[in-house]
Structures are given as C-alpha cells and as structure tokens.
Design a protein around this motif. Structure first.
Motif, PDB file in Angstrom:
ATOM      1  N   THR A  22      -3.787  -6.080 -12.622  1.00 22.73           N
ATOM      2  CA  THR A  22      -3.134  -7.006 -11.690  1.00 22.73           C
ATOM      3  C   THR A  22      -3.292  -6.497 -10.260  1.00 22.73           C
ATOM      4  O   THR A  22      -3.314  -7.288  -9.312  1.00 22.73           O
ATOM      5  N   VAL A  23      -3.409  -5.191 -10.096  1.00 18.73           N
ATOM      6  CA  VAL A  23      -3.619  -4.610  -8.766  1.00 18.73           C
ATOM      7  C   VAL A  23      -4.952  -5.086  -8.197  1.00 18.73           C
ATOM      8  O   VAL A  23      -5.037  -5.561  -7.059  1.00 18.73           O
ATOM      9  N   ASN A  24      -6.029  -4.974  -9.004  1.00 18.97           N
ATOM     10  CA  ASN A  24      -7.355  -5.406  -8.553  1.00 18.97           C
ATOM     11  C   ASN A  24      -7.394  -6.908  -8.284  1.00 18.97           C
ATOM     12  O   ASN A  24      -7.960  -7.363  -7.278  1.00 18.97           O
ATOM     13  N   ALA A  42     -12.810   2.685  -5.268  1.00 18.66           N
ATOM     14  CA  ALA A  42     -11.907   3.682  -5.839  1.00 18.66           C
ATOM     15  C   ALA A  42     -10.530   3.035  -6.051  1.00 18.66           C
ATOM     16  O   ALA A  42      -9.976   2.420  -5.138  1.00 18.66           O
ATOM     17  N   TYR A  43      -9.994   3.175  -7.263  1.00 18.93           N
ATOM     18  CA  TYR A  43      -8.737   2.498  -7.602  1.00 18.93           C
ATOM     19  C   TYR A  43      -7.609   2.917  -6.667  1.00 18.93           C
ATOM     20  O   TYR A  43      -6.773   2.089  -6.274  1.00 18.93           O
ATOM     21  N   PHE A  47      -5.192   0.525  -4.649  1.00 21.16           N
ATOM     22  CA  PHE A  47      -3.752   0.583  -4.903  1.00 21.16           C
ATOM     23  C   PHE A  47      -2.961   0.780  -3.612  1.00 21.16           C
ATOM     24  O   PHE A  47      -1.874   0.213  -3.451  1.00 21.16           O
ATOM     25  N   GLU A  48      -3.488   1.559  -2.698  1.00 18.63           N
ATOM     26  CA  GLU A  48      -2.804   1.752  -1.413  1.00 18.63           C
ATOM     27  C   GLU A  48      -2.739   0.443  -0.631  1.00 18.63           C
ATOM     28  O   GLU A  48      -1.720   0.129   0.001  1.00 18.63           O
ATOM     29  N   TYR A  53       0.297  -4.599   1.030  1.00 18.74           N
ATOM     30  CA  TYR A  53       0.533  -6.044   0.920  1.00 18.74           C
ATOM     31  C   TYR A  53       1.907  -6.324   0.295  1.00 18.74           C
ATOM     32  O   TYR A  53       2.590  -7.279   0.682  1.00 18.74           O
ATOM     33  N   LYS A  54       2.292  -5.489  -0.653  1.00 19.06           N
ATOM     34  CA  LYS A  54       3.594  -5.661  -1.295  1.00 19.06           C
ATOM     35  C   LYS A  54       4.721  -5.427  -0.289  1.00 19.06           C
ATOM     36  O   LYS A  54       5.705  -6.171  -0.247  1.00 19.06           O
ATOM     37  N   LYS A  55       4.558  -4.402   0.532  1.00 20.37           N
ATOM     38  CA  LYS A  55       5.561  -4.108   1.565  1.00 20.37           C
ATOM     39  C   LYS A  55       5.641  -5.231   2.585  1.00 20.37           C
ATOM     40  O   LYS A  55       6.720  -5.552   3.092  1.00 20.37           O
TER      41      LYS A  55
END
Length: 498
Positions: A22-24, A42-43, A47-48, A53-55
């Motif tokens: 779901t991250v990708n 690189a995952y 993820f960072e 985006y979540k913040k």
C-alpha cells in the motif's frame, strides 16, 4: 500515471505484502507515477515520502474491525463536556475519518503573501468588538488583524496551559495559520472573511484588546447570510468558537464568491489523496458505509457525469466524494474469500491478487536449507489439501535476509508457521504433518509426533464414546535440526538428503 484504479483492493493469503505494498501504491498515486517505477526505488526512500504525505494529510490509514461503524467513518453525535458549566454535557455532530478526509481533499489552495495555506482548515466565528460596526472592527479590517480582549488575564497562563476561558484557549491553541475566520455581523450574517496568517501576539502599545493575530482579509464590509449554512443556527456573542456546522463546500463557495483580493490567490485542490483501509473484509460494509456506498463509484463522484450527493442523517448536509480521493483496501483471503464479500462492495472495486512471491526468497538460505524450495513445496501441499487462498506468504521468511540463523528459522516456525497451519486445518494434525512432510522423515526430524491413544488404559475400560485414536504433540528438538526443514522438500534418511 499510476496503474491503480480509483477504488482498488489488494487481496491474497497472509504474508504476501498487501499492507507493505500500500506504501508503493499510495506514493505512485500521489506522485502520478507508474507503480512499477516506484517499486524499483529503494523502499526506505519511498516510505519516507509516504510518511511525509501522511503528515500532510494526503494519506490516511485505518483498519476495519467488527466494532467499526458509520459514526467513526462518516459522522456521528459525540458528547462534549462544557467547561463553563461543570457536569454539563453538550452533543456535537462530529465528522468521521472518511468524511473529514474527503473534506480535506476539497480544501481550496489559498496563497497569501507567497505563503501557501494548505491542510485541514477550521472555520472560526469571531466577534470583533461585538456585532455591527465599531472602532475595533474598522481597525482590524484596516490593519489586517483580529484582536480580542481579556487583557486583565495577562499572558502567564499560556506557559502553564491553564486557560481562564474557552475563548482564550481557542485563540492560542485552537486557531492555526491557514484557518478561516468569519467576523460576526449579526445573528444571521457575517461581515468579513479572512485567513489567519500569523501566530498570537501581545500588543503592548494598544490600550485595549491587546491580543492579536495577523490575517489576510478575503472580503470586508460584506453582509452574507449564513443562517441556513450554519444549520439554521444563530450566531452568538461568544468571542470565538468553531463553526463546525458549515460544510467544506459551503466555505469554498463563500471564498470563491468573495475572493477578489489581489493579495490572495485561490486555486482548486488538484492533489491526489489516498485513503487506505486495511483488513477491509473484516468490517460490516453496510454498517460502515451506509448510503455512501454508491457515492464512491467513479461515475458518481463530484464533477463526474452522474455526480451524486446524499443528505447526511445527522448534520443534514449534502455530501459527495471528490474525484481526487483514491480508496485502497487490503483483504486477507484466509479470513474470508472474495466470493463471500459484500456484493455492493465487490461491484465497486477492482481487485489485484497478491500471491506468495518465490522470487522474494530466492537468495535466502539457512545453512543448507533452501527457503524458496521449502516455501514452494509447502504451498503446493496446502493448495492440494485446502486451497490457494490459504497458502503461506513470503513475508514470513523475509527476516532471514537479516538474520539467517537456524534459531531465527526455528522461531518463525514455532511462533508463526505452525500456529497458522493449526488455524488453517482446525488442528487436524494429520494434514499439518502432510504439509510439513513429516510422514516422509525419520522420527527425530518430525515436527509433529503422533501416538496411539489407549482408551482402555486411559479410562480403565472401553467406553461408548467416539474418541480419536491418535494424539499429537510438537517435538521441540526437531525445530533445532536442519534436516527437519530440508525434509519438507527433500528426502531425509538419518543424516542424508536425497
């Protein structure tokens, strides 16, 4: 462009990387990039960006469960303690996580003095010296500020966090840069709309109303009736409070109506937003979505050809789902097959199957134990004895990339694989033995041992009850033997492997 449909569910057996991916998918949607292009990065880097985006509010992650309901997802009535009247409880209509997310996706992008005001904006009513025209209001309009009194309280309470009133708490803690302020005209009307652009200040040089915040006024000296928009509720004299009854559409329309100020740039929100629902099949879909299940269809979204809105039962406000909101769910097929899912949900989502990835463990070895061959044979047996929806995902073995010790592999089997197989086969240990190849191994390498059960010896005589003839137990020493694992996919005879 992302390959993900606007409503998508990733489904598959446990441990196949559904939540992981779901991250990708979320990053590829937000950045409008191909999913496979994101996967080549690189995952950790992806993820960072995901966390950023979540913040910023562009990604929201929730997990469905059986107690999850409409009130948490769309809107509900929540009790609120009234600080000014002890032991008094008021009730407030509060947006659920999905409604709040959709409202944020529709927030206008406001730019004042080259500062972009993004995020989830609140709308505040403020009384500048009271209703109607007065000297304080005129000064605030002229100097691009809002000011309130309570001067006698000073500022010492700010450090302690003990606010003398709700008004002061809202002014210092509730309001944020980018929030919208409506100036009180009278009970039904506002006379100005502004954007908060500054933090609280204390104006020592002023004789009265020393507490100030900078604002950029979108419009002043107007006479806009918001009685209907405010749920047919009059505005009151309380200096500051949130206008939570106004929908984001109402606020957007008012800003667009009056945004003639050259100092303020107003743009529609074209960013993509991703709402992730983990374990979507564990929730009661009819109970959670309610009448909104129709609104998530691509053709029923706001701005689509067949655009639809529904009147929400509590707030009585019209609500629709914007086209820039993507729904991304995950579904564990070991919990429930797609065939048993809510039919209304199935019709409105695309499904992407995620199966165990043998390539992900191709280079993992624990001594002479080939993890890829082990997983392949176990899953082939599970598929024959049960079905493909209950196979074992590669994620269970990924920690072996960092720690390829036999001890780690033993812990994976004892704490994850064996319990999972017990759940799959309802503790039918004869089938678990077949999956683990125990029927082909010498006894010392069998994970599960069986022995005949002596009914007469146990009860003293034969009894007329249908009891099992065999009992099973785990052999702890087998987990420490490499040949126990090799024997799953190869033939073991004492110390040799064929």
């Amino acid at each position: 462009m992302s390959q993900c449909n606007i409503n998508t569910i990733l489904y598959g057996p446990p441990g196949t990387g559904k939540t992981y991916n779901t991250v990708n998918y979320a990053v590829s949607i937000i950045e409008n990039k191909e999913f496979m292009a994101i996967c080549t990065e690189a995952y950790q880097d992806v993820f960072e960006r995901y966390l950023t985006y979540k913040k910023q509010g562009q990604i929201r992650f929730v997990t469905f469960h059986q107690s999850y309901g409409y009130e948490e997802f769309i809107e509900g009535i929540k009790p609120v303690l009234n600080d000014e009247a002890e032991e008094s409880i008021q009730y407030k209509i509060e947006s659920g996580v999905f409604k709040e997310f959709c409202e944020q996706a529709q927030q206008l992008k406001l730019t004042a003095h080259d500062q972009v005001m993004e995020g989830n904006k609140k709308v505040w009513k403020i009384s500048l010296g009271g209703s109607g025209k007065n000297w304080l209001k005129e000064e605030c309009f002229k100097d691009n500020q809002i000011r309130i009194g309570w001067d006698e309280e000073g500022t010492d309470f700010i450090e302690d966090g003990e606010y003398p009133s709700d008004t002061l708490y809202y002014f210092y803690e509730g309001m944020s840069i980018g929030d919208i302020v409506f100036s009180l005209g009278d009970q039904k009307h506002i006379d100005a709309i502004g954007i908060i652009t500054g933090e609280p200040e204390w104006l020592e040089a002023e004789e009265d109303f020393k507490r100030s915040r900078e604002v950029e006024w979108i419009a002043t000296d107007i006479y806009e009736n918001i009685y209907e928009l405010n749920g047919k509720t009059n505005l009151v004299q309380q200096t500051i409070y949130e206008l939570w009854r106004l929908s984001i559409n109402d606020v957007n329309n008012l800003i667009l109506k009056y945004s003639q100020n050259d100092q303020i740039d107003v743009e529609e929100n074209t960013n993509n937003y991703v709402f992730i629902i983990d374990e979507i099949n564990r929730g009661n879909i009819s109970k959670i979505f309610g009448e909104l299940i129709t609104l998530i269809e691509p053709t029923k979204r706001i701005g689509a050809l067949e655009e639809m809105h529904v009147k929400l039962p509590y707030s009585k406000k019209d609500f629709g789902v914007p086209q820039n909101v993507y729904l991304l769910g995950t579904m564990n097929t070991a919990d429930r097959s797609i065939a048993l899912m809510d039919t209304a949900l199935r019709r409105r989502f695309d499904f992407i199957e995620m199966l165990p990835n043998l390539n992900a463990v191709a280079d993992i070895k624990v001594g002479h134990i080939h993890i890829q061959r082990l997983m392949e044979v176990m899953n082939a047996r599970i598929e024959a004895l049960y079905d493909r929806e209950h196979t074992i995902g590669h994620a269970y073995f990924m920690s072996l990339k960092e720690d390829s010790s036999l001890e780690n592999l033993a812990n994976i089997f004892k704490n994850a694989i064996i319990p999972l197989l017990q759940e799959y086969f309802y503790e039918d240990y004869s089938k678990i033995q077949l999956v683990l190849g125990d029927h082909l191994k010498p006894q010392q390498y069998r994970f599960i041992l069986d022995e005949k059960l002596s009914i007469k010896g146990l009860f003293g005589r034969a009894i007329d009850i249908d009891l099992p003839e065999t009992k099973f137990h785990l052999q702890a020493s087998a987990f420490e033997e490499p040949l126990s694992y090799i024997g799953i996919y190869g033939r073991v005879e004492n110390e040799e492997v064929n």
